[in-house]
Design a protein around this motif. Structure first.
Motif, PDB file in Angstrom:
ATOM      1  N   GLN A 344      39.547  31.306  33.459  1.00  0.00           N
ATOM      2  CA  GLN A 344      39.833  32.655  32.975  1.00  0.00           C
ATOM      3  C   GLN A 344      40.644  33.412  34.030  1.00  0.00           C
ATOM      4  OE1 GLN A 344      36.239  34.719  31.870  1.00  0.00           O
ATOM      5  NE2 GLN A 344      35.493  33.069  30.607  1.00  0.00           N
ATOM      6  N   PRO A 345      41.917  33.052  34.192  1.00  0.00           N
ATOM      7  CA  PRO A 345      42.724  33.709  35.230  1.00  0.00           C
ATOM      8  C   PRO A 345      42.861  35.210  35.040  1.00  0.00           C
ATOM      9  CG  PRO A 345      44.097  32.411  33.741  1.00  0.00           C
ATOM     10  CD  PRO A 345      42.678  32.049  33.439  1.00  0.00           C
ATOM     11  N   ASP A 346      42.710  35.689  33.796  1.00  0.00           N
ATOM     12  CA  ASP A 346      42.769  37.125  33.539  1.00  0.00           C
ATOM     13  C   ASP A 346      41.382  37.725  33.340  1.00  0.00           C
ATOM     14  OD1 ASP A 346      45.559  37.105  33.632  1.00  0.00           O
ATOM     15  OD2 ASP A 346      45.680  36.480  31.537  1.00  0.00           O
ATOM     16  N   GLY A 347      40.344  36.944  33.682  1.00  0.00           N
ATOM     17  CA  GLY A 347      38.970  37.401  33.488  1.00  0.00           C
ATOM     18  C   GLY A 347      38.443  38.131  34.706  1.00  0.00           C
ATOM     19  N   PRO A 348      37.133  38.108  34.918  1.00  0.00           N
ATOM     20  CA  PRO A 348      36.540  38.812  36.060  1.00  0.00           C
ATOM     21  C   PRO A 348      37.182  38.399  37.372  1.00  0.00           C
ATOM     22  CG  PRO A 348      34.841  38.042  34.560  1.00  0.00           C
ATOM     23  CD  PRO A 348      36.120  37.433  34.090  1.00  0.00           C
ATOM     24  N   GLY A 349      37.390  39.362  38.263  1.00  0.00           N
ATOM     25  CA  GLY A 349      38.036  39.087  39.533  1.00  0.00           C
ATOM     26  C   GLY A 349      37.242  39.605  40.707  1.00  0.00           C
ATOM     27  N   TYR A 350      37.473  39.006  41.875  1.00  0.00           N
ATOM     28  CA  TYR A 350      36.818  39.443  43.104  1.00  0.00           C
ATOM     29  C   TYR A 350      37.884  39.844  44.110  1.00  0.00           C
ATOM     30  CZ  TYR A 350      33.006  39.817  46.459  1.00  0.00           C
ATOM     31  OH  TYR A 350      32.063  40.313  47.337  1.00  0.00           O
ATOM     32  N   GLY A 351      37.756  41.060  44.630  1.00  0.00           N
ATOM     33  CA  GLY A 351      38.677  41.556  45.636  1.00  0.00           C
ATOM     34  C   GLY A 351      38.122  41.356  47.024  1.00  0.00           C
ATOM     35  N   LEU A 352      38.206  42.361  47.868  1.00  0.00           N
ATOM     36  CA  LEU A 352      37.652  42.293  49.211  1.00  0.00           C
ATOM     37  C   LEU A 352      36.337  43.059  49.222  1.00  0.00           C
ATOM     38  CD1 LEU A 352      40.878  42.779  51.380  1.00  0.00           C
ATOM     39  CD2 LEU A 352      39.977  40.725  50.254  1.00  0.00           C
ATOM     40  N   GLY A 353      35.255  42.317  48.967  1.00  0.00           N
ATOM     41  CA  GLY A 353      33.937  42.933  48.910  1.00  0.00           C
ATOM     42  C   GLY A 353      33.682  43.737  47.667  1.00  0.00           C
ATOM     43  N   ILE A 354      34.477  43.533  46.634  1.00  0.00           N
ATOM     44  CA  ILE A 354      34.319  44.289  45.391  1.00  0.00           C
ATOM     45  C   ILE A 354      34.720  43.399  44.227  1.00  0.00           C
ATOM     46  CG2 ILE A 354      36.650  45.270  45.307  1.00  0.00           C
ATOM     47  CD1 ILE A 354      35.270  47.978  44.578  1.00  0.00           C
ATOM     48  N   GLN A 355      34.125  43.610  43.083  1.00  0.00           N
ATOM     49  CA  GLN A 355      34.437  42.828  41.901  1.00  0.00           C
ATOM     50  C   GLN A 355      34.855  43.744  40.765  1.00  0.00           C
ATOM     51  OE1 GLN A 355      30.478  41.178  42.170  1.00  0.00           O
ATOM     52  NE2 GLN A 355      29.909  41.995  40.184  1.00  0.00           N
TER      53      GLN A 355
END
Length: 433
Positions: A344-355
């Protein structure tokens, strides 16, 4: 609790994202406007009223769902929702048998678990803005010889969980501390050493896999670069500037103010799906439960040792996402995400310590956290103008998937909380009844 701080209902991805996606099976791929127009609302009233539920409607809906969650087995629940209209909704629900320990209040302190990672990442990005660190720095630069293949692992990879490092909380040496039967003091360096004893899961930067060892490494880097403890960094760079009077990095098991008690079933009532090694917690026992509130969360370290309240966490989230804590360039880095599921490349994502994740009610940013006795979700909109926090005062059911009734009720509450945060009614397809 199954030693993975942030995972809750599912074992393979981020709880908030997947819980909400599961709650909107048909509408998750639709745009928010299409979902609103195609689904019946649950609030009642006219179309205009349904488009923006009133404060009383929000409160009644959330109160009902919080009480239902307690009725099916949660010892306590705290909810706070601020939809940006000036009057937050605060909800408390509590099982009668817990009242002899503490009368739960909306302003009580509780353990934030992996929400801590958002604060830890903020500290790193502040130092990046000051020119003291760079996201491209290899961990070897700051912790020479401490991380195998450390020259190929950057600080960014640690922060967004693409390093491939094994999760230290899966090591048996940490288990007694998770259960509260071992009071040893864990430092970031010691936790990192446990994690890197194991072979890496994949080559750095090639995949995504949640690992608390990443943040143990980050904690060790922060202390090395600044010469200051994590507790002092959190206090001096975040807590004091924002006036967070009930937020701190826990250095032992003590609390600083009135706090929510967290519970897990005792060995006799622990569901059969829980592994034998996670069936006996330290703590006072009554009513078929163990009060784990006095257990030390130090094993969470930079990945999970922060204590806060719903009000403080809302203020922190607003300050972070509105740019008060970080310059624009670093805030953009915080929000730069990688997919948590390659399918799911356009699904839920994780940034830098945040989702982040998208629902028919809106796109949220935040984190979740779970350690014995405390399951927390903290979310906000992109700019921090709207915030919401949920505490459930028990956690093992989510780690091991052993209580479908609690899981269903928790999902319904979380879904309604996110929609209430955006000032929107819950689509009928996601209504928890």
């Amino acid at each position: 609790m199954r030693p993975r701080l942030p995972h809750t209902v599912t074992a393979s991805a981020l709880a908030v994202s997947l819980t909400v996606a599961a709650a909107f099976p048909a509408a998750a791929a639709a745009t928010p406007s299409a979902a609103r127009s195609g689904a019946a609302a649950t609030w009642g009233g006219t179309e205009a009223q349904r488009a923006q539920p009133s404060w009383l409607q929000q409160r009644a809906q959330l109160q009902r769902l919080a009480r239902k969650l307690v009725a099916v087995g949660a010892p306590g629940v705290i909810v706070r929702v601020d939809d940006g209209r000036g009057r937050p909704v605060e909800i408390v629900a509590q099982a009668p048998w817990t009242r002899r320990d503490h009368l739960l209040k909306a302003g009580d302190e509780f353990r934030m678990g992996s929400n801590t990672k958002t604060m830890t990442a903020t500290l790193v990005l502040q130092l990046v803005a000051e020119g003291r660190l760079a996201l491209t720095d290899p961990v070897e630069k700051w912790l020479p010889g401490k991380v195998p293949n450390g020259g190929a692992i950057t600080l960014r990879m640690l922060l967004n969980h693409t390093s491939g490092l094994f999760d230290y909380t899966e090591d048996a040496a940490v288990r007694p501390s998770i259960l509260g039967t071992d009071r040893r003091r864990w430092t970031p360096a010691k936790l990192l050493a446990v994690g890197v004893k194991h072979d890496p899961l994949f080559a750095p930067g090639t995949k995504w896999s949640y690992s608390n060892t990443n943040y143990a490494a980050i904690g060790a880097v922060l202390e090395r670069v600044t010469g200051t403890s994590l507790a002092d960094l959190v206090r001096d760079r975040i807590v004091r500037p924002l006036g967070l009077h009930h937020t701190y990095y826990a250095t032992d098991s003590t609390w600083r103010g009135p706090h929510a008690h967290g519970y897990e079933p005792d060995a006799a009532r622990m569901p059969p799906g829980v592994p034998a090694e996670f069936r006996r917690f330290a703590g006072a026992r009554h009513h078929g439960h163990v009060d784990v509130s006095a257990n030390d969360p130090g094993w969470g370290g930079a990945a999970g040792a922060v204590v806060s309240t719903t009000r403080d966490w809302s203020r922190f989230s607003t300050a972070l996402l509105s740019g008060k804590l970080l310059p624009a360039a670093q805030l953009a880095q915080l929000r730069t995400t990688v997919p948590v599921d390659p399918r799911q490349p356009d699904g839920p994502g994780y940034g830098l310590g945040i989702q982040t994740g998208t629902t028919p009610c809106g796109t949220f940013w935040g984190h979740d956290g779970g350690l014995p006795g405390y399951l927390t979700v903290g979310v906000a909109d992109r700019t921090g103008g709207r915030t919401a926090t949920v505490l459930i005062a028990t956690e093992s059911w989510s780690e091991f998937g052993t209580d479908p009734k609690i899981a269903k009720a928790a999902q319904a509450l979380q879904t309604s909380v996110i929609c209430a945060m955006f000032g929107k009614p819950v689509p009928a397809a996601a209504h928890g009844g």
